[in-house]
Design an enzyme around this catalytic site. Structure first.
Site, PDB file in Angstrom:
ATOM      1  N   GLY A 197     -12.686  68.895 -55.418  1.00  0.00           N
ATOM      2  CA  GLY A 197     -13.687  67.950 -55.721  1.00  0.00           C
ATOM      3  C   GLY A 197     -14.271  68.318 -57.214  1.00  0.00           C
ATOM      4  N   GLU A 253     -22.239  75.997 -58.295  1.00  0.00           N
ATOM      5  CA  GLU A 253     -23.284  76.565 -57.185  1.00  0.00           C
ATOM      6  C   GLU A 253     -24.839  76.465 -57.905  1.00  0.00           C
ATOM      7  OE1 GLU A 253     -21.239  79.617 -54.725  1.00  0.00           O
ATOM      8  OE2 GLU A 253     -20.245  79.256 -56.778  1.00  0.00           O
ATOM      9  N   GLY A 291     -15.009  72.001 -49.820  1.00  0.00           N
ATOM     10  CA  GLY A 291     -14.981  73.364 -49.081  1.00  0.00           C
ATOM     11  C   GLY A 291     -16.179  73.931 -49.176  1.00  0.00           C
ATOM     12  N   PHE A 292     -16.774  74.155 -50.091  1.00  0.00           N
ATOM     13  CA  PHE A 292     -18.443  74.644 -50.387  1.00  0.00           C
ATOM     14  C   PHE A 292     -18.376  76.151 -49.796  1.00  0.00           C
ATOM     15  CE2 PHE A 292     -18.482  70.142 -49.473  1.00  0.00           C
ATOM     16  CZ  PHE A 292     -18.734  69.557 -50.694  1.00  0.00           C
ATOM     17  N   LYS A 313     -20.179  78.545 -68.296  1.00  0.00           N
ATOM     18  CA  LYS A 313     -20.767  79.358 -67.414  1.00  0.00           C
ATOM     19  C   LYS A 313     -20.428  79.050 -65.962  1.00  0.00           C
ATOM     20  CE  LYS A 313     -24.742  81.076 -69.985  1.00  0.00           C
ATOM     21  NZ  LYS A 313     -26.270  81.221 -69.931  1.00  0.00           N
ATOM     22  N   ARG A 359     -21.294  76.096 -72.459  1.00  0.00           N
ATOM     23  CA  ARG A 359     -20.402  74.605 -72.742  1.00  0.00           C
ATOM     24  C   ARG A 359     -20.324  73.694 -71.706  1.00  0.00           C
ATOM     25  NH1 ARG A 359     -18.796  72.900 -77.299  1.00  0.00           N
ATOM     26  NH2 ARG A 359     -18.712  74.893 -78.080  1.00  0.00           N
ATOM     27  N   ILE A 360     -20.463  72.628 -71.410  1.00  0.00           N
ATOM     28  CA  ILE A 360     -20.135  71.737 -70.485  1.00  0.00           C
ATOM     29  C   ILE A 360     -18.743  71.323 -70.895  1.00  0.00           C
ATOM     30  CG2 ILE A 360     -20.708  69.526 -69.047  1.00  0.00           C
ATOM     31  CD1 ILE A 360     -22.370  72.310 -68.518  1.00  0.00           C
TER      32      ILE A 360
END
Lengths: 170, 697, 330
Positions: free
Chosen positions: B468, B663, B238-239, B659, B586-587
């Site tokens: 995605g 983007e 979509g972006f 976070k 944190r990922i």
């Protein structure tokens, strides 16, 4: 002129399918809208993205630009026909492990294209980046990238796609 | 709550789990909008305006209606009147007015897609054509200051005295930078199946927010939100372009209302997506920087202009990153927008930050050169102690560490500051750097429900979206940790308005908003029902407020480095190597997160070198409106992409400590590439994209 | 897409006869360009005659040392053919730089020669285009011009021919074999495509109903090296901004023979005969190459949006000749 209807017989992922369709119907629309085989995707309908890639008589092609009527009796393999029961095709498994996709919409085309591409490389076909046109093919990352460039990915998963294919190729 | 949110202990979070929807996607069985099985579907093809401004004086539909298989031809003469026409983009077929070329002026419904499309081509329209204006330019007479800009930011912001500071600065940069019209172009075209049955409208829609679509569509048809159900389990990218409902959704719903009980399928063609699915506005940005001889800023000024449509205002927040990025006592940022006879612009990956940081970070490179400073060092010197805009401390800010690590990874010490000095294999080679930034957004309005099932399993429901982005997987991991169970015990349900409401997948906010709601629902369930809830026990949680939002400035940061090669004979420009280092809290899932960041940088590279929607002023539309002529990066355009992140512990952002990463990857890439191209050749590119023309003598 | 009838031809004469009887009929090969244009409404025949099963899919050596390529040989098979790779690298390289693996598996030799321009206005039926609708004017003259012609254009049309393959074949002095109602004829490839003049709707010299049965590639003399260089905005899967096909023989530091064709610069593959004349007998040096390029480009008439092609052709041509001369000198 009114729409012209014709009978076409296709072998799709191992199943014989017979249908009556409009001469204007592409292989892609025949699969998606008439046979319920929605694995192949429509991204552009003009051969400009590769999402619709299937194997037609063993070769990778853009199914959006192939008229179904011109491929009566053809043998078609889509992404839905690659797995062996519950066992994923090695490329399918590798794409998952390397996260070679995000949204997944180009993925069926990428995987079918990769299957066809590996066959081409096996047959010794050179590519635009092959330094020597007659030498045996060595599938470097650059070779894989060039040979897979007919499959656009807007999520930008190329950096996962190349290692996913390389692992299966080597 | 008045204290910092209680943090989640990571168990599943941080594990590079394979994408849970992966097997469905690689076998082609994941269902996208157009693929939900329907009985006797009908196909809808839009009719589009062929002038950019004017009014329809006659529309002839007889030839289309006469085609066997055609069931309906909609035009402004027979379309349903909408109950709410306040959104000019969505209020289609309500009058004969034309606000841009390609606007929907009708639609044909038929029993096959071939018939619908052919019949649509037979609709003949006469216009009272008016002169059009489709080109954004500096000094455009229509420029005005909007009330606010996208994201709710102030249109203008002034601190100190920029003019005086610039006048007395040792070193200044004063340049204008431009970015072109860009189109999101997700691989899956915008698609909708609409079914109107018994006063109930069901939409299988490709969207970043099912509840957003419901909220937009229901009032148009005078329906209660409960009368509209939107289903969207898988979205083919979509972006930003699927963040709002666009006009085609309304057309599909109109057709479905005319033909109750029959599913009506509409997929935009790739060409139509260049008119009807939103896009990134072109921008012109005048950037002025003032600094002392040591490169310490005294002034930053960004004046951004952009375009919007006649029928709807959207102003990109192009200049906002300059408000918080670097320390400078005197700052001014302004936005001006003008209405043109163009399609409606909207969100595209990092609206604001993406074009804004291109201009600002190329200007930084120019200032570094003017001061004789290393570009990395210049950024380090202007690192602020606190947020220059609010004075708040940053919840965490590790830009400098990202710059240092990125410099190490690209081999920055080998960069010759003299442009054009490095030549290898017939190519001029250069390195460039840019900073990246993206805010942590937290929007109210999401809720999650957790239900205990038999055998210690849990169903977690929220109307979130996975375009995605890895939502299926990341939310499952968060739920598992919130419930303190293995991920295998969690069944996630998303993408349906029958589930609790969720905010749009936008602003890199999904994990913050939806994840927080899930954490709160899980805590609620545990609080009410303990460790072993009875089957059927349920609890609901909401995103909730985070008091730290008012006390801290919350941003993700990053540094991007590029190596660019320019062919000495042909000017062909390639970026074979990119390095991105990020600090984004944190990922949640390192595997899908890496793909997000790689994807952002890939799109950034694509923007830097290839992407441009060429607006033809005489016909009033984008000329190169397909994938053969609008180039996005191919596999062969991507060389080595090195993505990494710092272990960042941020106790303030949310319970997960995350976070948002959707983007930031695209922010700064184009500037790093343009700066590397300058280092390679000595040619300064201030107008994207960077193409070979610039390097030919 | 207007409805159409479909017939599969069983033999060449039958195919030609079917078209002769119907002025609105068209041959269908791989479909990669025709189906594209049917869908856009650029063309609307009422009968498609499928010519892919006429036995024209063979690549055969000729007695004179040349090669005959059947009209429906797929682009991928042609590029992969051993004879082509060994004897005509310029042709294999041109084919491999075109389109994508998938498209090359469908596209045919004849279809590639007949592919139509990529001009965005030609493809958009809502805009004026004299090639699509004779007499309606040329939108590109005031519009998007990046892919347009700098040589041999007219005020009626500034479109370019998009083929890579045809550019290589032009440099190889290929001959197109054509079958029509009145029998067979042979057309040199350099005469096969037209310049637009005031009839931009005519891409080639083919008459309605004539079928490309084969392309003959004459043998390349001993010592000739060949190469194709395509310049484009992105690295792959894109049409050429410009391309250069060159065949070169250098003896004792002097250009003994040379053939050059340019792509992306004109309505047809552009045989650079002025540059060739300049080069024959000249020393094989960068100076000569530059002089030859400038001589060819003296006739260039760029428009605002493609002025960059003049230095781009110069740079690319000089580079290709330099690389080939280094190769032949080895």
């Amino acid at each position: 002129m009114d729409a012209v209807e014709v009978e076409v017989s296709l072998r799709v992922d191992g199943r014989q399918r017979r249908l009556t369709l409009d001469t204007r119907t592409s292989l892609l629309d025949a699969l998606r809208e008439r046979l319920g085989v929605t694995g192949p995707k429509k991204g552009c309908d003009h051969g400009q993205c590769g999402a619709c890639t299937i194997l037609l008589d063993g070769r990778r092609v853009n199914s959006c630009l192939a008229l179904a009527v011109a491929h009566d009796e053809a043998e078609i393999t889509t992404v839905e026909g690659l797995a062996d029961g519950d066992t994923l095709h090695p490329l399918q498994e590798s794409f998952v492990r390397h996260d070679g996709f995000q949204c997944g919409y180009c993925t069926p085309g990428q995987i079918c294209s990769a299957v066809g591409m590996l066959t081409e490389a096996e047959a010794g076909w050179p590519s635009a980046v092959s330094a020597d046109l007659t030498a045996p093919v060595e599938l470097t990352d650059a070779e894989i990238s060039e040979r897979m460039s007919g499959n656009l990915c807007r999520c930008g998963a190329y950096a996962g796609i190349v290692p996913a294919i390389a692992e299966v190729a080597r | 709550m008045t204290t910092t949110e209680q943090r989640l202990t990571p168990r599943a979070m941080g594990v590079p789990l394979d994408r849970l929807d992966g097997p469905a996607k690689v076998t082609g069985t994941a269902r996208y909008a157009f693929e939900h099985p329907q009985t006797q579907p009908l196909y809808l093809h839009p009719v589009q305006a062929t002038v950019a401004a004017g009014r329809i004086t006659a529309i002839e539909t007889g030839a289309a209606e006469a085609v066997p298989g055609v069931l309906a031809v909609l035009t402004h003469l027979n379309a349903p009147r909408l109950a709410d026409t306040s959104d000019g983009e969505l209020a289609i077929l309500q009058s004969g007015g034309v606000a841009f070329r390609g606007q929907i002026i009708g639609g044909v419904v038929a029993t096959s897609p071939e018939t619908a499309r052919h019949a649509a081509s037979l609709v003949r329209t006469a216009y009272d054509e008016q002169p059009h204006d489709v080109v954004l330019r500096a000094g455009h007479e229509g420029l005005y200051a909007p009330d606010s800009v996208n994201g709710g930011y102030d249109t203008d912001q002034v601190q100190g005295d920029v003019e005086a500071a610039l006048a007395s600065a040792d070193v200044t940069v004063d340049q204008t930078y431009t970015t072109p019209t860009l189109h999101n172009n997700p691989m899956e075209p915008h698609s909708t199946i609409a079914v109107w049955d018994d006063g109930q409208l069901t939409l299988y829609d490709s969207t970043q927010g099912v509840h957003m679509v419901r909220k937009s569509v229901a009032p148009l048809f005078g329906l209660d939100p409960e009368q509209v159900r939107v289903i969207s389990p898988h979205v083919g990218g979509g972006f930003g372009s699927k963040g709002n409902a666009h006009a085609h959704v309304v057309l599909a719903a109109m057709a479905a209302r005319q033909l109750p009980g029959r599913p009506v399928k509409l997929a935009l063609t790739r060409q139509q997506m260049f008119f009807l699915a939103g896009y990134r506005t072109p921008t012109l940005q005048r950037v002025r920087l003032g600094a002392d001889r040591d490169g310490r800023f005294s002034a930053i000024s960004v004046e951004a202009i952009s375009q919007t449509a006649r029928i709807k205002e959207f102003t990109e927040q192009t200049a906002v990153a300059a408000r918080m990025m670097y320390a400078a006592p005197n700052r001014r940022t302004t936005h001006r927008v003008t209405r043109l006879d163009v399609p409606v612009p909207s969100w595209m990956r990092a609206p604001g930050e993406c074009p804004g940081m291109f201009a600002a970070e190329v200007a930084m490179d120019e200032l570094a050169e003017a001061c004789g400073l290393d570009p990395v060092e210049l950024r380090v010197r202007n690192e602020p102690e606190t947020d220059p805009e609010t004075g708040h401390p940053f919840s965490s800010r590790n830009l400098v560490a990202c710059l240092r690590e990125g410099a190490r990874r690209i081999g920055w010490e080998r960069r010759d500051p003299t442009p054009g000095a490095r030549r290898e294999n017939g190519a001029l080679v250069g390195l460039g750097v840019s900073a990246s930034v993206y805010p942590v957004f937290r929007m109210p309005g999401s809720a999650a429900r957790v239900r205990a099932e038999a055998g210690g399993r849990y169903t977690v429901s929220i109307g979130a979206a996975d375009l995605g982005t890895g939502t299926w997987t990341a939310l499952t991991q968060i739920a598992a940790d919130a419930l303190e169970v293995p991920v295998e015990h969690v069944d996630l349900r998303i993408g349906d308005t029958a589930l609790p409401p969720a905010t749009v997948a936008g602003g890199s906010s999904g994990i913050t908003c939806w994840g927080s709601a899930i954490v709160h629902a899980a805590r609620e369930l545990r609080g009410q029902h303990g460790r072993s809830p009875a089957e059927g026990a349920e609890a609901v949680g909401e995103t909730g407020d985070n008091p730290d939002t008012e006390r801290y400035a919350m941003y993700a940061f990053g540094a991007q480095f590029a190596e660019v090669r320019v062919d000495a004979d042909t000017g062909e420009v390639r970026a074979p190597r990119l390095v991105g280092v990020f600090a984004a809290g944190r990922i949640i899932n390192p595997k899908t997160a890496r793909s997000q960041l790689l994807g952002g940088m890939t799109m950034g590279l694509s923007m830097a070198l290839y992407e441009q929607s060429h607006v033809d002023p005489s016909i009033g539309q984008v000329a190169n409106h397909d994938f053969a002529e609008y180039h996005i990066a191919t596999n062969a355009d991507i060389g080595s992409l090195d993505v990494s992140w710092l272990d960042e512990d941020d106790p303030h952002v949310n319970a997960m400590g995350s976070k948002g990463i959707g983007e930031i990857g695209i922010v700064g890439t184009a500037a790093a590439v343009a700066n590397a191209a300058y280092n390679a050749t000595g040619v300064r590119i201030r107008d994207l994209p960077v193409t070979l023309d610039a390097f030919l003598s | 897409m207007r409805p159409f009838d479909y017939r599969r031809a069983d033999d060449i004469d039958g195919a030609v006869a079917m078209l002769a009887l119907n002025p609105s009929a068209a041959f269908l090969g791989g479909g990669t360009n025709l189906v594209d244009h049917l869908r856009l409404g650029v063309t609307a025949p009422d009968l498609l005659v499928d010519v892919t099963r006429l036995g024209l899919d063979r690549i055969e050596p000729l007695a004179d040392g040349g090669v005959r390529v059947g009209g429906t040989v797929r682009n991928s098979d042609l590029a992969a053919d051993r004879l082509v790779r060994e004897r005509y690298p310029v042709l294999a390289q041109a084919l491999l730089s075109g389109a994508s693996g998938q498209l090359r598996n469908l596209a045919t030799t004849g279809g590639n020669l007949l592919q139509r321009t990529r001009c965005v206005y030609f493809q958009d039926v809502t805009t004026p285009c004299g090639k699509r609708e004779p007499g309606s004017g040329c939108s590109a003259l005031r519009g998007y011009q990046r892919y347009h012609a700098i040589l041999g254009a007219s005020s009626a049309c500034i479109a370019t021919h998009p083929s890579d393959m045809a550019v290589a074949m032009a440099a190889l002095d290929a001959v197109v074999r054509v079958r029509g109602r009145d029998g067979e004829r042979a057309v040199p490839l350099t005469d096969f495509h037209r310049l637009p003049g005031d009839e931009p709707q005519r891409d080639t010299v083919l008459q309605h109903g004539e079928l490309i049965t084969a392309v003959d590639l004459p043998p390349l003399p001993e010592g000739m090296r060949s190469r194709y260089r395509k310049v484009r905005d992105r690295a792959s899967y894109a049409f050429a901004l410009v391309s250069v096909a060159a065949v070169l023989d250098v003896r004792d530091g002097t250009v003994a023979d040379v053939r050059i064709a340019l792509g992306g610069v004109a309505h047809k593959p552009w045989r650079a005969s002025v540059a060739e004349r300049e080069l024959r007998g000249a020393p094989a040096t960068a100076d000569s190459f530059r002089r030859a390029a400038d001589a060819e480009l003296a006739a260039a008439e760029p428009v605002e949006g493609n002025a960059f092609k003049v230095p781009l052709v110069r740079g690319t041509l000089v580079a290709v000749l330099r690389e080939l001369s280094e190769e032949t000198a080895r």
